[in-house]
Motif scaffolding. Structure first.
Motif, mmCIF file in Angstrom:
data_model
loop_
_atom_site.group_PDB
_atom_site.id
_atom_site.type_symbol
_atom_site.label_atom_id
_atom_site.label_comp_id
_atom_site.label_asym_id
_atom_site.label_seq_id
_atom_site.Cartn_x
_atom_site.Cartn_y
_atom_site.Cartn_z
ATOM 1 N N ILE A 1 0.834 -1.202 0.000
ATOM 2 C CA ILE A 1 0.000 0.000 0.000
ATOM 3 C C ILE A 1 0.869 1.253 0.000
ATOM 4 C CG2 ILE A 1 -0.329 0.427 2.484
ATOM 5 C CD1 ILE A 1 -3.116 0.491 -0.114
ATOM 6 N N GLU A 2 2.015 1.213 0.646
ATOM 7 C CA GLU A 2 2.919 2.362 0.635
ATOM 8 C C GLU A 2 3.465 2.591 -0.772
ATOM 9 O OE1 GLU A 2 5.798 1.494 3.619
ATOM 10 O OE2 GLU A 2 4.535 2.212 5.274
ATOM 11 N N SER A 3 3.767 1.495 -1.472
ATOM 12 C CA SER A 3 4.212 1.605 -2.862
ATOM 13 C C SER A 3 3.114 2.191 -3.735
ATOM 14 C CB SER A 3 4.633 0.230 -3.376
ATOM 15 O OG SER A 3 4.984 0.289 -4.741
ATOM 16 N N PHE A 4 1.884 1.752 -3.491
ATOM 17 C CA PHE A 4 0.713 2.263 -4.215
ATOM 18 C C PHE A 4 0.549 3.764 -3.976
ATOM 19 C CE2 PHE A 4 -3.958 3.099 -3.833
ATOM 20 C CZ PHE A 4 -4.288 2.990 -5.180
ATOM 21 N N PHE A 5 0.739 4.197 -2.746
ATOM 22 C CA PHE A 5 0.621 5.613 -2.398
ATOM 23 C C PHE A 5 1.745 6.461 -2.991
ATOM 24 C CE2 PHE A 5 -1.922 4.869 1.783
ATOM 25 C CZ PHE A 5 -3.091 4.769 1.042
ATOM 26 N N ASP A 6 2.856 5.819 -3.355
ATOM 27 C CA ASP A 6 4.010 6.560 -3.874
ATOM 28 C C ASP A 6 4.095 6.561 -5.398
ATOM 29 O OD1 ASP A 6 4.909 7.321 -1.379
ATOM 30 O OD2 ASP A 6 6.254 5.607 -1.141
ATOM 31 N N GLU A 7 3.085 5.978 -6.066
ATOM 32 C CA GLU A 7 3.083 5.935 -7.525
ATOM 33 C C GLU A 7 2.270 7.096 -8.098
ATOM 34 O OE1 GLU A 7 1.549 2.189 -8.749
ATOM 35 O OE2 GLU A 7 3.305 1.050 -8.075
ATOM 36 N N TYR A 8 2.737 7.617 -9.228
ATOM 37 C CA TYR A 8 1.977 8.652 -9.935
ATOM 38 C C TYR A 8 0.712 8.037 -10.518
ATOM 39 C CZ TYR A 8 0.611 12.036 -13.489
ATOM 40 O OH TYR A 8 -0.108 12.927 -14.256
ATOM 41 N N ASN A 9 -0.404 8.743 -10.367
ATOM 42 C CA ASN A 9 -1.676 8.250 -10.901
ATOM 43 C C ASN A 9 -2.134 9.130 -12.066
ATOM 44 O OD1 ASN A 9 -4.823 8.272 -10.948
ATOM 45 N ND2 ASN A 9 -4.272 6.399 -9.858
ATOM 46 N N THR B 1 -5.724 11.099 -11.268
ATOM 47 C CA THR B 1 -5.650 12.230 -10.340
ATOM 48 C C THR B 1 -4.545 13.205 -10.729
ATOM 49 O OG1 THR B 1 -4.102 11.075 -8.864
ATOM 50 C CG2 THR B 1 -6.470 10.773 -8.453
ATOM 51 N N LYS B 2 -3.555 12.682 -11.470
ATOM 52 C CA LYS B 2 -2.393 13.475 -11.911
ATOM 53 C C LYS B 2 -1.531 13.935 -10.733
ATOM 54 C CE LYS B 2 -4.247 14.997 -16.342
ATOM 55 N NZ LYS B 2 -5.326 13.986 -16.367
ATOM 56 N N TYR B 3 -1.468 13.078 -9.727
ATOM 57 C CA TYR B 3 -0.544 13.327 -8.623
ATOM 58 C C TYR B 3 -0.192 12.023 -7.932
ATOM 59 C CZ TYR B 3 -4.927 13.510 -5.807
ATOM 60 O OH TYR B 3 -6.145 13.242 -5.223
ATOM 61 N N VAL B 4 0.783 12.093 -7.035
ATOM 62 C CA VAL B 4 1.170 10.977 -6.181
ATOM 63 C C VAL B 4 0.421 11.124 -4.860
ATOM 64 C CG1 VAL B 4 3.092 9.907 -4.930
ATOM 65 C CG2 VAL B 4 3.443 10.782 -7.264
ATOM 66 N N PHE B 5 -0.240 10.082 -4.417
ATOM 67 C CA PHE B 5 -1.096 10.155 -3.229
ATOM 68 C C PHE B 5 -0.375 10.760 -2.031
ATOM 69 C CE2 PHE B 5 -3.079 8.681 0.629
ATOM 70 C CZ PHE B 5 -4.437 8.720 0.358
#
Length: 206
Positions: free
Chosen positions: A84-92, A95-99
């Protein structure tokens, strides 16, 4: 499942922000306000991570079972807090941002708003809370899609079909993708916030 987690997070965010709105900011200096906001967002981020981590494997198992029922096969894995931390650190791309970066940006914006105006502090809190909840709800959608990709990798799914909802709320971009097939690595991202589209695995017979 992800929607249920988002609902729990939303309730907890509301409680955390409501509690902090009651603070006597007139008696705080800038350093105290910063510590106050840092503590709030640290608590919020912890809540989000905990609730999303708790639903990782239930979501995985549901999608995995569907893939197995369709004739795909592969070993299961456990998803954990590191995932989940990796997921939060990926560009989306939606949303056009990193969580995780966006959490920090929202925290800074609230701090700046609280320092800038004593008269609008309650409104600043409401705005910050609403923006954060919107972020969480969108990432509940993105979470399920990200977990699905893991399942498809584990069960050797090669092709997916795009499915769009068939009603008057469906946008033209989603309608254009409806029924199209893609290799797993080439599937387009959701077309917009709150996208209701999804993909289903399809068997490829040689």
């Amino acid at each position: 499942i992800a929607d249920e987690a988002a609902a729990r997070i939303t309730s907890k965010i509301h409680q955390q922000f409501r509690h902090n709105r009651l603070a006597l900011f007139d008696e705080m200096n800038v350093i105290q306000i910063k510590k106050h906001v840092d503590k709030l967002y640290k608590s919020v981020y912890k809540t989000i991570k905990k609730e999303f981590t708790a639903v990782l494997n239930p979501i995985y198992e549901d999608i995995y079972d569907e893939a197995i029922d369709m004739g795909f096969d592969g070993d299961m894995r456990d998803l954990d807090e590191a995932w989940i931390e990796s997921f939060f650190d990926e560009y989306n791309p939606v949303t056009k941002y990193v969580f995780s970066n966006e959490i920090e940006r929202k925290k800074s914006r609230l701090f700046e708003s609280l320092v800038a105006s004593k008269l609008e502090r309650h409104q600043s809190y409401r705005t910050a809370e609403n923006l954060l909840i919107r972020q969480v709800k969108q990432y509940a959608i993105e979470l399920e899609d990200a977990i699905a990709k893991v399942v498809y990798e584990d069960t050797l799914v090669m092709m997916l079909q795009w499915v769009a909802e068939d009603d008057d709320k469906t946008c033209k971009d989603c309608k254009a993708l409806d029924g199209q097939t893609f290799k797993v690595k080439d599937v387009p991202p959701n077309q917009h916030y709150n996208c209701r589209c999804y993909t289903v695995p399809i068997k490829v017979y040689k």
